[in-house]
Design an enzyme around this catalytic site. Structure first.
Site, PDB file in Angstrom:
ATOM      1  N   GLY A   1       0.873  -1.156   0.015  1.00  0.00           N
ATOM      2  CA  GLY A   1      -0.176  -0.157  -0.098  1.00  0.00           C
ATOM      3  C   GLY A   1       0.865   1.147  -0.023  1.00  0.00           C
ATOM      4  O   GLY A   1       1.793   1.484   0.732  1.00  0.00           O
ATOM      5  N   SER A   2       0.531   2.106  -0.923  1.00  0.00           N
ATOM      6  CA  SER A   2       1.452   3.177  -0.991  1.00  0.00           C
ATOM      7  C   SER A   2       0.506   4.677  -0.878  1.00  0.00           C
ATOM      8  O   SER A   2       0.930   5.718  -1.252  1.00  0.00           O
ATOM      9  CB  SER A   2       1.866   3.560  -2.379  1.00  0.00           C
ATOM     10  OG  SER A   2       0.977   3.737  -3.371  1.00  0.00           O
TER      11      SER A   2
ATOM     12  N   ALA B   1      -0.945   7.260   2.509  1.00  0.00           N
ATOM     13  CA  ALA B   1      -0.019   7.976   3.367  1.00  0.00           C
ATOM     14  C   ALA B   1       0.729   7.062   4.675  1.00  0.00           C
ATOM     15  O   ALA B   1       1.583   7.152   4.880  1.00  0.00           O
ATOM     16  CB  ALA B   1      -0.850   9.135   4.190  1.00  0.00           C
ATOM     17  N   ILE B   2      -0.192   6.140   5.199  1.00  0.00           N
ATOM     18  CA  ILE B   2       0.176   5.339   6.172  1.00  0.00           C
ATOM     19  C   ILE B   2       1.506   4.524   5.535  1.00  0.00           C
ATOM     20  O   ILE B   2       2.544   4.283   6.397  1.00  0.00           O
ATOM     21  CB  ILE B   2      -1.029   4.298   6.559  1.00  0.00           C
ATOM     22  CG1 ILE B   2      -1.827   5.235   7.443  1.00  0.00           C
ATOM     23  CG2 ILE B   2      -0.062   3.270   7.726  1.00  0.00           C
ATOM     24  CD1 ILE B   2      -3.110   4.408   7.821  1.00  0.00           C
TER      25      ILE B   2
ATOM     26  N   LEU C   1       3.424   4.919   3.132  1.00  0.00           N
ATOM     27  CA  LEU C   1       4.868   5.628   2.757  1.00  0.00           C
ATOM     28  C   LEU C   1       5.229   6.275   3.954  1.00  0.00           C
ATOM     29  O   LEU C   1       6.589   6.434   3.949  1.00  0.00           O
ATOM     30  CB  LEU C   1       4.474   6.635   1.827  1.00  0.00           C
ATOM     31  CG  LEU C   1       4.228   6.159   0.236  1.00  0.00           C
ATOM     32  CD1 LEU C   1       3.555   7.202  -0.531  1.00  0.00           C
ATOM     33  CD2 LEU C   1       5.264   5.226  -0.256  1.00  0.00           C
TER      34      LEU C   1
ATOM     35  N   GLY D   1      -5.490  -0.030   3.571  1.00  0.00           N
ATOM     36  CA  GLY D   1      -6.634   0.502   3.890  1.00  0.00           C
ATOM     37  C   GLY D   1      -7.449   0.315   5.193  1.00  0.00           C
ATOM     38  O   GLY D   1      -6.538  -0.386   6.024  1.00  0.00           O
TER      39      GLY D   1
ATOM     40  N   ASP E   1     -14.356   8.569  10.718  1.00  0.00           N
ATOM     41  CA  ASP E   1     -14.167   7.487   9.843  1.00  0.00           C
ATOM     42  C   ASP E   1     -15.137   6.423   9.718  1.00  0.00           C
ATOM     43  O   ASP E   1     -15.480   6.018   8.711  1.00  0.00           O
ATOM     44  CB  ASP E   1     -12.922   6.815  10.455  1.00  0.00           C
ATOM     45  CG  ASP E   1     -11.472   7.515  10.347  1.00  0.00           C
ATOM     46  OD1 ASP E   1     -11.427   8.561   9.811  1.00  0.00           O
ATOM     47  OD2 ASP E   1     -10.676   6.856  10.790  1.00  0.00           O
TER      48      ASP E   1
ATOM     49  N   HIS F   1       9.123  37.769   2.937  1.00  0.00           N
ATOM     50  CA  HIS F   1      10.343  37.310   2.248  1.00  0.00           C
ATOM     51  C   HIS F   1      11.519  37.144   3.209  1.00  0.00           C
ATOM     52  O   HIS F   1      11.375  38.031   4.269  1.00  0.00           O
ATOM     53  CB  HIS F   1      10.477  38.032   1.285  1.00  0.00           C
ATOM     54  CG  HIS F   1      12.013  37.844   0.547  1.00  0.00           C
ATOM     55  ND1 HIS F   1      12.402  36.668  -0.351  1.00  0.00           N
ATOM     56  CD2 HIS F   1      13.395  38.260   0.689  1.00  0.00           C
ATOM     57  CE1 HIS F   1      13.443  36.751  -0.818  1.00  0.00           C
ATOM     58  NE2 HIS F   1      14.193  37.698  -0.082  1.00  0.00           N
TER      59      HIS F   1
END
EC number: 1.8.1.4
Length: 467
Positions: A184-185, A187-188, A190, A274, A314, A446
């Site tokens: 699985g790529s 957020a979790i 990676l 997932g 969730d 800046h």
């Protein structure tokens, strides 16, 4: 007579803030938690993961000291101390939530809840952690029960705490393995890949679709893969996992890539495929709660089809993000209390805390075009941003997407150092319906990396200044 105005089931970032907001509005509130105050996010998710990632980032930066005219000897790390720091951060946040519950006079009931038919709202029967049962009645009940890691036992992908890990095992291991296969790529996946690679582990990430981070803009996905590969992370994209097998030395992950079979071997497999909503076993079926693929169907205020029952976070569907849960919880609590909140439909930003970081909000270029929009796209690389060059953080870019007819900013996508802190500027802009004139007229301080946001907005209209 109801004992409470509101009972919240689940004390994650959606549940506990909903309870606080309800208390602020004069409601008598109870919150039910079966494990740890703060839920998965504070204890086994967002917060401790970021603590690990910061340790990995700090260690990895030591290998680049020469770039800053610095040197150090005998550089190393204490893996146990890294894990202990992460757990300590989680414990601190847990205590903070406990303090907030006490401050706002919210009764905390420790146990597992199940719903039964009631009058104004479902009754809540709590199997107390300390033993026995307690029945709680309220004018309204809010489900904030969250989700858990998805398992795929049919192919052997099920956490066992030894060779196959989910997020809990990956957050508190007893030792540092030498190699990983991460399935699985998102957020979790990676983020764990980034952390363990920073400490020297060999990491291969497997993704079912043709590119990593498939929810992100395609340009960002490609740039992210290139950046991660530069750090030594390997990828198998368009790869179907057919079997995960434990061996005496580790795991074997059988995949099919382009019709060809391949076997990946490592000490540990991390499952990041997932989540599954925690909606089973709490009495929803008996109440007739309407569901959608395991998630609770809700209206604009978090209300379900059952009188007095609300659901947020969730368990109520995507996106599965803490800040979305908090926003929903607050609005639902206000609605229950009769407080007329504006319910601003702010876009939900996504953040991935890898090295480099990835952040986005609104439509991708592909989605905007698929929706029939004519767009103007702007880009600006950090390699020509003064602050980024001075900081040695030149990797990445900012990408903006405008509707060419109305000038409305409809999407922004970023990859680079600390872009998760910068994306809120674009969230605010889209929420306030900013156009290109607004974005062009904003004065950015800046030197800051945020100036790249301005330049990317200018670039969409061929007004970029520094490239």
């Amino acid at each position: 007579m109801a004992q409470f105005d509101l009972v919240v089931i689940g004390s994650g970032p959606g549940g506990y803030v909903a309870a606080i907001r309800a208390s602020q509005l004069g409601q008598k509130v109870a919150i039910i938690e079966r494990e740890n105050l703060g839920g998965i996010c504070l204890n086994w998710g967002c917060i401790p993961t970021k603590a690990l990632l910061k340790s990995g980032e700090k260690f990895e930066s030591l290998s680049h000291l020469k770039d800053y005219g610095l040197s150090a000897e005998k550089v190393g790390f204490d893996f146990d101390a890294i894990i202990q720091r992460s757990r300590g951060v989680a414990a601190q946040m847990n205590k903070g939530v406990a303090f907030l519950m006490k401050k706002h006079k919210i009764e905390v009931i420790e146990g597992s809840a199940k719903l039964e038919k009631g009058a104004a709202a479902p009754k809540v029967v709590v199997k107390l952690n300390a033993g026995g049962e307690r029945t709680v009645e309220a004018k309204a009940v809010m489900l904030a029960v969250g989700a858990r890691a998805r398992a795929l036992p049919q192919i052997g992908l099920e956490a066992d705490g030894e060779r196959i890990w989910a997020y809990r095992e990956a957050l508190a291991p007893k030792r540092l393995p030498k190699s990983f296969v991460v399935i699985g790529s998102g957020a979790i996946g990676l983020e764990f890949a980034s952390f363990y690679r920073a400490l020297g582990a060999e990491v291969t990430v497997v993704e079912a679709v043709e590119r990593i981070m498939p929810v992100e803009d395609e340009e960002v996905s490609k740039a992210a893969q290139k950046a991660f590969e530069k750090r030594g992370i390997k990828f198998r994209t368009g790869a179907k996992v057919t079997k995960v097998s434990k061996t005496g030395q580790g795991v074997q992950v059988a995949v099919e890539v382009g019709g060809k079979a391949e076997t990946l071997e490592a000490e540990i497999c991390i499952s990041a495929v997932g989540i599954t909503a925690n909606t089973d076993g709490i009495g929803l079926e008996a109440l007739g709660v309407e569901m959608d693929r395991g998630h609770i169907k809700t209206g604009p205020h978090g209300e379900t089809n059952v009188k007095g029952l609300y659901a947020i976070g969730d368990c109520a569907g995507a996106p599965w993000l803490a800040h979305k849960a908090s926003h929903e919880g607050i609005h639902a609590a206000e609605h229950i209390a009769g407080f007329r909140s504006p319910n601003i439909h702010s876009p939900i930003a996504g953040c991935t805390y890898t090295q480099p970081q990835v952040a986005s909000v609104g439509l991708t270029e592909q989605a905007a075009k698929a929706a029939g929009r004519e767009v103007k796209v702007g880009r600006f690389p950090f390699r020509v941003n003064g602050k980024a060059v001075a900081a040695g953080e030149i990797e990445g870019f900012v990408k903006t997407i405008f509707d060419s007819k109305t000038g409305a900013l409809v999407g922004a996508h970023m990859i680079g150092a600390e872009v998760t802190e910068m994306v809120q500027g674009f969230v605010t802009a889209i929420t306030l319906e900013a156009t290109e004139e607004d974005m062009h007229g904003i004065v950015y301080p800046h030197p800051t990396m945020s100036e790249a946001m301005h330049e990317a907005s200018l670039d969409a209209w061929q007004r970029v200044l520094h490239i």
